[in-house]
Design a protein around this motif. Structure first.
Motif, short mmCIF file in Angstrom:
data_model
loop_
_atom_site.label_atom_id
_atom_site.label_comp_id
_atom_site.label_asym_id
_atom_site.label_seq_id
_atom_site.Cartn_x
_atom_site.Cartn_y
_atom_site.Cartn_z
N GLU A 1 0.84 -1.21 0.00
CA GLU A 1 0.00 0.00 0.00
C GLU A 1 0.87 1.25 0.00
O GLU A 1 0.48 2.27 -0.56
CB GLU A 1 -0.99 -0.02 1.16
CG GLU A 1 -0.40 0.20 2.55
CD GLU A 1 -0.05 -1.09 3.25
OE1 GLU A 1 0.56 -1.98 2.60
OE2 GLU A 1 -0.36 -1.21 4.44
N CYS A 2 2.03 1.17 0.63
CA CYS A 2 2.91 2.34 0.68
C CYS A 2 3.51 2.64 -0.70
O CYS A 2 3.73 3.81 -1.05
CB CYS A 2 4.00 2.15 1.72
SG CYS A 2 3.34 1.82 3.37
N ASP A 3 3.77 1.59 -1.49
CA ASP A 3 4.23 1.80 -2.87
C ASP A 3 3.14 2.54 -3.67
O ASP A 3 3.43 3.38 -4.52
CB ASP A 3 4.50 0.46 -3.58
CG ASP A 3 5.63 -0.33 -2.93
OD1 ASP A 3 6.54 0.30 -2.36
OD2 ASP A 3 5.60 -1.57 -3.00
N ASP B 1 0.16 3.48 11.89
CA ASP B 1 1.25 2.53 12.16
C ASP B 1 2.32 2.56 11.08
O ASP B 1 3.21 1.72 11.06
CB ASP B 1 0.71 1.10 12.24
CG ASP B 1 -0.30 0.93 13.36
OD1 ASP B 1 -0.17 1.66 14.37
OD2 ASP B 1 -1.21 0.09 13.23
N CYS B 2 2.22 3.49 10.15
CA CYS B 2 3.12 3.48 9.01
C CYS B 2 4.23 4.51 9.19
O CYS B 2 3.96 5.70 9.35
CB CYS B 2 2.34 3.80 7.73
SG CYS B 2 3.41 3.82 6.29
N PRO B 3 5.49 4.06 9.15
CA PRO B 3 6.60 5.01 9.32
C PRO B 3 6.90 5.80 8.05
O PRO B 3 7.67 6.75 8.07
CB PRO B 3 7.78 4.10 9.66
CG PRO B 3 7.45 2.79 9.03
CD PRO B 3 5.94 2.67 9.02
N ARG B 4 6.27 5.42 6.93
CA ARG B 4 6.68 5.94 5.63
C ARG B 4 5.74 7.00 5.06
O ARG B 4 6.18 7.93 4.40
CB ARG B 4 6.76 4.74 4.68
CG ARG B 4 7.35 5.01 3.33
CD ARG B 4 7.57 3.70 2.59
NE ARG B 4 7.50 3.93 1.15
CZ ARG B 4 7.39 2.97 0.25
NH1 ARG B 4 7.32 1.70 0.62
NH2 ARG B 4 7.34 3.25 -1.03
N CYS B 5 4.43 6.85 5.30
CA CYS B 5 3.46 7.71 4.61
C CYS B 5 2.82 8.72 5.56
O CYS B 5 2.49 8.39 6.69
CB CYS B 5 2.35 6.87 4.00
SG CYS B 5 2.95 5.53 2.95
N ARG B 6 2.57 9.93 5.06
CA ARG B 6 1.81 10.93 5.83
C ARG B 6 0.39 10.47 6.03
O ARG B 6 -0.25 10.76 7.04
CB ARG B 6 1.75 12.24 5.02
CG ARG B 6 2.79 13.26 5.38
CD ARG B 6 2.60 14.50 4.53
NE ARG B 6 1.43 15.26 4.93
CZ ARG B 6 0.91 16.25 4.20
NH1 ARG B 6 1.45 16.58 3.04
NH2 ARG B 6 -0.15 16.90 4.63
N SER B 7 -0.14 9.77 5.01
CA SER B 7 -1.54 9.36 5.03
C SER B 7 -1.70 8.26 4.00
O SER B 7 -0.95 8.21 3.03
CB SER B 7 -2.43 10.56 4.66
OG SER B 7 -3.75 10.13 4.38
N HIS B 8 -2.64 7.36 4.24
CA HIS B 8 -2.97 6.37 3.21
C HIS B 8 -4.22 6.79 2.45
O HIS B 8 -4.74 6.04 1.63
CB HIS B 8 -3.13 4.97 3.82
CG HIS B 8 -1.81 4.34 4.19
ND1 HIS B 8 -1.70 3.19 4.92
CD2 HIS B 8 -0.54 4.72 3.91
CE1 HIS B 8 -0.42 2.88 5.07
NE2 HIS B 8 0.31 3.80 4.48
N LEU B 9 -4.73 7.98 2.76
CA LEU B 9 -5.90 8.53 2.05
C LEU B 9 -5.46 9.76 1.26
O LEU B 9 -4.79 10.64 1.80
CB LEU B 9 -7.00 8.93 3.04
CG LEU B 9 -8.27 9.48 2.40
CD1 LEU B 9 -9.07 8.36 1.72
CD2 LEU B 9 -9.15 10.19 3.43
ZN LIG Z 1 2.38 3.69 4.25
#
Ligand SMILES: [Zn+2]
Length: 141
Positions: free
Chosen positions: A95-97, A116-124
């Motif tokens: 999902e982060c990709d 819980d994601c260290p990589r993304c500001r948001s998944h929306l």
């Molecule tokens: Zn992410």
């Protein structure tokens, strides 16, 4: 990265994968992510998620597209009030990709779906009216 677009959950395989869920809001919606709040304008939103449990993508997308579920994830706020119109799916990315590939789109609320994601500001992400995002326009529908 190649994705397929599906309109109904039964078109997705019961295999692990990741997806971009398309949800349309007809009315403004107040949403929360932890202590943060935002009022989402009517329009189209893209939620990037992954399905690794039993039933894979098919079960997860069926849940997103079903109304009247018990609210568990941030995205349930949108899928209960808006209309889930389909999803782009992939068996070969996270999902982060997908968030990274859509990276030029506006973030409506920091931390939404990504606590819980260290990589993304948001998944929306918000899909402004007009042209499809280049990454999605390049996919076969
Ligand atoms: Zn992410």
């Amino acid at each position: 990265m190649t994705l397929s677009f599906i309109r109904a959950a039964h078109e997705a395989p019961a295999a692990p994968g990741a997806y971009v869920l398309l949800v349309r809001l007809a009315h403004p919606l107040e949403v929360a992510a932890g202590r943060r709040h935002a009022t989402l304008a009517p329009g189209r939103y893209l939620y990037c998620g992954s399905a690794k449990g039993p039933g894979g993508l098919r079960a997860r997308l069926a849940r997103h597209m079903r109304r009247g579920k018990r609210r568990r994830w941030h995205i349930d706020q949108l899928t209960e009030s808006g209309e889930s119109q389909g999803a782009w799916i992939t068996l070969a990315a996270s999902e982060c990709d997908l968030v990274a590939a859509l990276g030029a789109l506006p973030v409506p609320l920091d931390g939404f779906g990504s606590s819980d994601c260290p990589r993304c500001r948001s998944h929306l992400l918000y899909w402004p009216a007009g042209e499809a995002p280049a990454f999605l326009a390049a996919q076969k529908c």
